[in-house]
Write a protein that holds these residues in place. Structure first.
Motif, PDB file in Angstrom:
ATOM      1  N   GLN A 324       0.812  -1.216   0.000  1.00  0.00           N
ATOM      2  CA  GLN A 324       0.000   0.000   0.000  1.00  0.00           C
ATOM      3  C   GLN A 324       0.845   1.265   0.000  1.00  0.00           C
ATOM      4  OE1 GLN A 324      -2.389  -0.903   3.470  1.00  0.00           O
ATOM      5  NE2 GLN A 324      -4.165  -1.312   2.187  1.00  0.00           N
ATOM      6  N   LEU A 325       2.046   1.176   0.584  1.00  0.00           N
ATOM      7  CA  LEU A 325       2.920   2.349   0.649  1.00  0.00           C
ATOM      8  C   LEU A 325       4.025   2.309  -0.395  1.00  0.00           C
ATOM      9  CD1 LEU A 325       3.353   2.664   4.535  1.00  0.00           C
ATOM     10  CD2 LEU A 325       1.722   3.861   3.066  1.00  0.00           C
ATOM     11  N   ASP A 326       4.475   1.114  -0.729  1.00  0.00           N
ATOM     12  CA  ASP A 326       5.623   0.986  -1.627  1.00  0.00           C
ATOM     13  C   ASP A 326       5.246   0.964  -3.101  1.00  0.00           C
ATOM     14  OD1 ASP A 326       7.359   0.917   0.516  1.00  0.00           O
ATOM     15  OD2 ASP A 326       7.231  -1.257   0.733  1.00  0.00           O
ATOM     16  N   ASN A 327       3.967   0.782  -3.395  1.00  0.00           N
ATOM     17  CA  ASN A 327       3.576   0.765  -4.802  1.00  0.00           C
ATOM     18  C   ASN A 327       3.816   2.139  -5.432  1.00  0.00           C
ATOM     19  OD1 ASN A 327       2.375  -0.574  -7.113  1.00  0.00           O
ATOM     20  ND2 ASN A 327       0.611   0.761  -6.784  1.00  0.00           N
ATOM     21  N   GLU A 328       4.502   2.147  -6.584  1.00  0.00           N
ATOM     22  CA  GLU A 328       4.885   3.350  -7.330  1.00  0.00           C
ATOM     23  C   GLU A 328       5.891   4.210  -6.566  1.00  0.00           C
ATOM     24  OE1 GLU A 328       1.640   5.519  -8.934  1.00  0.00           O
ATOM     25  OE2 GLU A 328       0.851   3.808 -10.068  1.00  0.00           O
ATOM     26  N   ALA A 329       6.655   3.601  -5.672  1.00  0.00           N
ATOM     27  CA  ALA A 329       7.761   4.304  -5.013  1.00  0.00           C
ATOM     28  C   ALA A 329       9.012   4.200  -5.888  1.00  0.00           C
ATOM     29  CB  ALA A 329       8.034   3.712  -3.633  1.00  0.00           C
ATOM     30  N   ALA A 352       2.796  -2.570  -9.178  1.00  0.00           N
ATOM     31  CA  ALA A 352       2.019  -3.798  -9.253  1.00  0.00           C
ATOM     32  C   ALA A 352       1.438  -3.944 -10.652  1.00  0.00           C
ATOM     33  CB  ALA A 352       0.898  -3.777  -8.213  1.00  0.00           C
ATOM     34  N   PRO A 353       1.272  -5.155 -11.140  1.00  0.00           N
ATOM     35  CA  PRO A 353       0.659  -5.336 -12.465  1.00  0.00           C
ATOM     36  C   PRO A 353      -0.829  -5.024 -12.431  1.00  0.00           C
ATOM     37  CG  PRO A 353       1.039  -7.468 -11.427  1.00  0.00           C
ATOM     38  CD  PRO A 353       1.648  -6.432 -10.523  1.00  0.00           C
ATOM     39  N   ASN A 434       3.008  -9.968  -8.739  1.00  0.00           N
ATOM     40  CA  ASN A 434       4.343  -9.771  -8.185  1.00  0.00           C
ATOM     41  C   ASN A 434       4.157  -9.403  -6.724  1.00  0.00           C
ATOM     42  OD1 ASN A 434       3.622  -7.076  -8.141  1.00  0.00           O
ATOM     43  ND2 ASN A 434       5.176  -6.392  -9.579  1.00  0.00           N
ATOM     44  N   PRO A 435       5.213  -9.226  -5.948  1.00  0.00           N
ATOM     45  CA  PRO A 435       5.029  -8.972  -4.511  1.00  0.00           C
ATOM     46  C   PRO A 435       4.194  -7.750  -4.182  1.00  0.00           C
ATOM     47  CG  PRO A 435       7.288  -9.630  -4.934  1.00  0.00           C
ATOM     48  CD  PRO A 435       6.647  -9.464  -6.272  1.00  0.00           C
ATOM     49  N   LEU A 436       3.910  -6.891  -5.137  1.00  0.00           N
ATOM     50  CA  LEU A 436       3.139  -5.673  -4.857  1.00  0.00           C
ATOM     51  C   LEU A 436       1.654  -5.816  -5.133  1.00  0.00           C
ATOM     52  CD1 LEU A 436       5.838  -3.488  -6.415  1.00  0.00           C
ATOM     53  CD2 LEU A 436       4.955  -3.005  -4.159  1.00  0.00           C
ATOM     54  N   GLY A 437       1.229  -6.842  -5.844  1.00  0.00           N
ATOM     55  CA  GLY A 437      -0.183  -6.994  -6.127  1.00  0.00           C
ATOM     56  C   GLY A 437      -0.445  -8.070  -7.158  1.00  0.00           C
ATOM     57  N   SER A 438      -1.753  -8.330  -7.372  1.00  0.00           N
ATOM     58  CA  SER A 438      -2.181  -9.375  -8.300  1.00  0.00           C
ATOM     59  C   SER A 438      -3.350  -8.858  -9.113  1.00  0.00           C
ATOM     60  CB  SER A 438      -2.569 -10.636  -7.532  1.00  0.00           C
ATOM     61  OG  SER A 438      -3.094 -11.612  -8.402  1.00  0.00           O
ATOM     62  N   THR A 439      -3.465  -9.324 -10.336  1.00  0.00           N
ATOM     63  CA  THR A 439      -4.564  -8.919 -11.206  1.00  0.00           C
ATOM     64  C   THR A 439      -4.915 -10.060 -12.145  1.00  0.00           C
ATOM     65  OG1 THR A 439      -5.317  -7.268 -12.809  1.00  0.00           O
ATOM     66  CG2 THR A 439      -3.022  -7.908 -12.930  1.00  0.00           C
ATOM     67  N   ASP A 440      -6.188 -10.131 -12.535  1.00  0.00           N
ATOM     68  CA  ASP A 440      -6.689 -11.158 -13.448  1.00  0.00           C
ATOM     69  C   ASP A 440      -7.224 -10.506 -14.713  1.00  0.00           C
ATOM     70  OD1 ASP A 440      -8.149 -13.383 -10.952  1.00  0.00           O
ATOM     71  OD2 ASP A 440      -6.091 -13.108 -11.640  1.00  0.00           O
ATOM     72  N   THR A 441      -7.131 -11.227 -15.782  1.00  0.00           N
ATOM     73  CA  THR A 441      -7.781 -10.827 -17.022  1.00  0.00           C
ATOM     74  C   THR A 441      -8.240 -12.084 -17.736  1.00  0.00           C
ATOM     75  OG1 THR A 441      -7.570  -9.506 -19.027  1.00  0.00           O
ATOM     76  CG2 THR A 441      -5.674 -10.833 -18.426  1.00  0.00           C
ATOM     77  N   HIS A 442      -9.348 -11.967 -18.488  1.00  0.00           N
ATOM     78  CA  HIS A 442      -9.958 -13.127 -19.132  1.00  0.00           C
ATOM     79  C   HIS A 442     -10.085 -12.875 -20.630  1.00  0.00           C
ATOM     80  CE1 HIS A 442     -11.223 -13.347 -14.917  1.00  0.00           C
ATOM     81  NE2 HIS A 442     -11.371 -14.644 -15.080  1.00  0.00           N
ATOM     82  N   THR A 443     -10.093 -13.951 -21.352  1.00  0.00           N
ATOM     83  CA  THR A 443     -10.349 -13.897 -22.788  1.00  0.00           C
ATOM     84  C   THR A 443     -11.110 -15.158 -23.184  1.00  0.00           C
ATOM     85  OG1 THR A 443      -9.337 -13.651 -24.970  1.00  0.00           O
ATOM     86  CG2 THR A 443      -8.157 -15.011 -23.403  1.00  0.00           C
ATOM     87  N   ARG A 444     -11.988 -14.992 -24.147  1.00  0.00           N
ATOM     88  CA  ARG A 444     -12.823 -16.113 -24.603  1.00  0.00           C
ATOM     89  C   ARG A 444     -12.344 -16.565 -25.981  1.00  0.00           C
ATOM     90  NH1 ARG A 444     -17.573 -17.992 -22.794  1.00  0.00           N
ATOM     91  NH2 ARG A 444     -17.867 -16.150 -21.493  1.00  0.00           N
TER      92      ARG A 444
END
Length: 488
Positions: A324-329, A352-353, A434-444
């Motif tokens: 929360q603090l280190d993202n984009e530092a 984070a991605p 990565n250690p700063l966060g996680s994200t999902d994306t989908h494709t059909r």
């Protein structure tokens, strides 16, 4: 007055027979940067006649000398009109040697040897020498900042240590390396000084209190990081417990419930109130735990000699990561070296991605095609130019296994070979973390019919029909021939 006159004559004759003197010195030099042109200056003072000047380069640890310059006065003399040998004349000489574009192999000891003729005897030569050591320094050739143990997953339920490694190569001597965060110098603690030592106590109680607060902040963050603690959820849970008249107990459990040891507690105690944390991954989620103070940065410095005589330095900065603090530092590694006029630096922005961009080839997949789904990039914040550290990618198929039967696939690209019609409409999920966060994306995946395969099937059917017809005709001809033979 024959007595004093005779004494003066004896003193003058003795003065004329006094031995000559010779002093040699070499002007000192600062550190020499590789590629520069160096001029060595040998100064000597004497009252005799110059015989020769020889410059040597000492090699093989002093066991050998290489002659680099020679001046012989016998073949290049200067005539003086002063014929009064009774007059002592001091002469100052200077011999210079120019070394253009010095390299690493020019590093070492140099000597200037001077010989003069003695005033008292032409056959006697007086020798003297001076020496100087040339130290060739080399600026760093490269500097880079990487994340240790990368790629690494995202941890939601506990804090994890994060390490930046600054690699500086090709320098001589080893440079001084330090880290900055958002342009401010980071106050670090060497890894060997986790506890205050005798030397630290001499720095005064104020620094001990400051380090104690930082250490306490680190310990407190480690205590609070084993459970997802949200202030709003915490207040809500406490209010419900107060209405019911029960005692609240905040466990240190993960999402799977209490540990086995807690299952053996007596039934007389009030049951703990826990929250049901969904197992689904929320896009670009962050942990809810928060550190109570500034992190404590630990610094480690290693250096290793390379084969070309230069040094490779690895400086490591480790702290308890707070996404929360280190993202984009912005973290920068800077290097000071005597061969550099200004610090050399390399920068990275922790990010984070989020919003992975997928591309599918071919864009219109047909039955039997090989389909490739690739990560093309991410949506980046205003201060980030790339996702750092490098994320790890996991591919899954929603509602079933992948085409090859595996549950998941790791990598930046998912390859589906010879897709069947049964995959039409399948949803594929890519998780980037990565250690700063996680994200999902989908494709059909939409799979269209392949006319070429249909034509091929029809052609095969026609060929099979023709072959069967020909075999039938051949069989009937054999039967007719055998029947004719029996009649005859």
């Amino acid at each position: 007055m024959p007595g004093p006159l005779a004494l003066c004559c004896l003193l003058l004759s003795a003065l004329s027979l006094t031995a000559s003197y010779l002093t040699v010195s070499i002007e000192p030099l600062p550190h020499v940067v590789i590629g520069d042109t160096v001029t060595l200056k040998c100064n000597f003072q004497t009252d005799g006649n110059l015989r020769e000047i020889v410059w040597f380069r000492v090699t093989e640890g002093g066991s050998a000398k290489q002659k680099i310059f020679t001046y012989d006065a016998m073949y290049n003399t200067s005539y003086s009109h002063m014929e009064d040998n009774r007059r002592r004349e001091d002469l100052v000489y200077q011999s210079t040697v120019r070394l253009p574009e010095v390299q690493m192999e020019d590093d070492g000891l140099y000597e200037c040897h001077v010989g003069i003729y003695d005033r008292s005897s032409r056959d006697k030569v007086i020798l003297a020498s001076g020496s100087i050591t040339i130290t060739v320094i080399v600026p760093p050739k490269s500097i880079s900042v990487v994340a240790a143990n990368s790629p690494a997953p995202f941890s939601r339920y506990e804090a994890q240590n994060f390490t930046l490694v600054c690699i500086v190569a090709g320098a001589k001597p080893a440079p001084m390396v330090y880290f900055k965060r958002d342009g401010e110098l980071i106050d670090v603690v060497p890894t060997t000084q986790f506890s205050p030592s005798v030397g630290d106590r001499s720095k005064g109680p104020s620094q001990e209190k400051k380090r104690g607060r930082s250490q306490a902040g680190l310990w407190s963050s480690q205590v609070l990081t084993s459970r997802d603690l949200d202030d709003t959820k915490l207040q809500k849970s406490l209010s419900l417990l107060e209405q019911e008249g029960k005692l609240a107990r905040l466990g240190q459990d993960g999402p799977d419930g209490p540990e086995d040891g807690r299952e053996q507690e007596s039934e007389s105690e009030p049951e703990p109130t826990t929250e049901v944390i969904p197992e689904t991954v929320v896009s670009r989620e962050f942990p809810r735990w928060v550190q109570t103070s500034d992190p404590l940065y630990h610094f480690q410095h290693r250096q290793q000699a390379s084969g070309d005589g230069t040094m490779e330095v690895r400086a490591m900065l480790t702290w308890s990561l707070n996404p929360q603090l280190d993202n984009e530092a912005l973290f920068s590694c800077e290097v000071n070296h005597p061969a550099l006029s200004m610090p050399m630096q390399s920068e990275v922005t922790l990010a984070a991605p989020r919003g992975p961009k997928l591309s599918m080839t071919p864009s219109r997949a047909k039955v039997g095609d090989t389909v490739r789904i690739t990560i093309q990039g991410f949506q980046l914040g205003p201060s980030a130019s790339e996702v750092f550290p490098e994320p790890m990618f996991t591919w899954t198929r929603v509602g079933g296994p992948l085409l090859d039967g595996r549950e998941e696939h790791d990598g930046r690209e998912l390859v589906l070979e010879r897709v069947p019609a049964e995959l039409n409409g399948s949803m594929f999920r890519c998780t980037a973390q990565n250690p700063l966060g996680s994200t999902d994306t989908h494709t059909r995946l939409i799979v269209f019919d392949n006319p070429s395969l249909k034509k091929g099937k029809k052609r095969l059917i026609a060929i099979d029909a023709a072959i069967s017809q020909r075999s039938l005709t051949f069989t009937s001809m054999l039967l007719l021939l055998s029947f004719t033979c029996e009649l005859t």
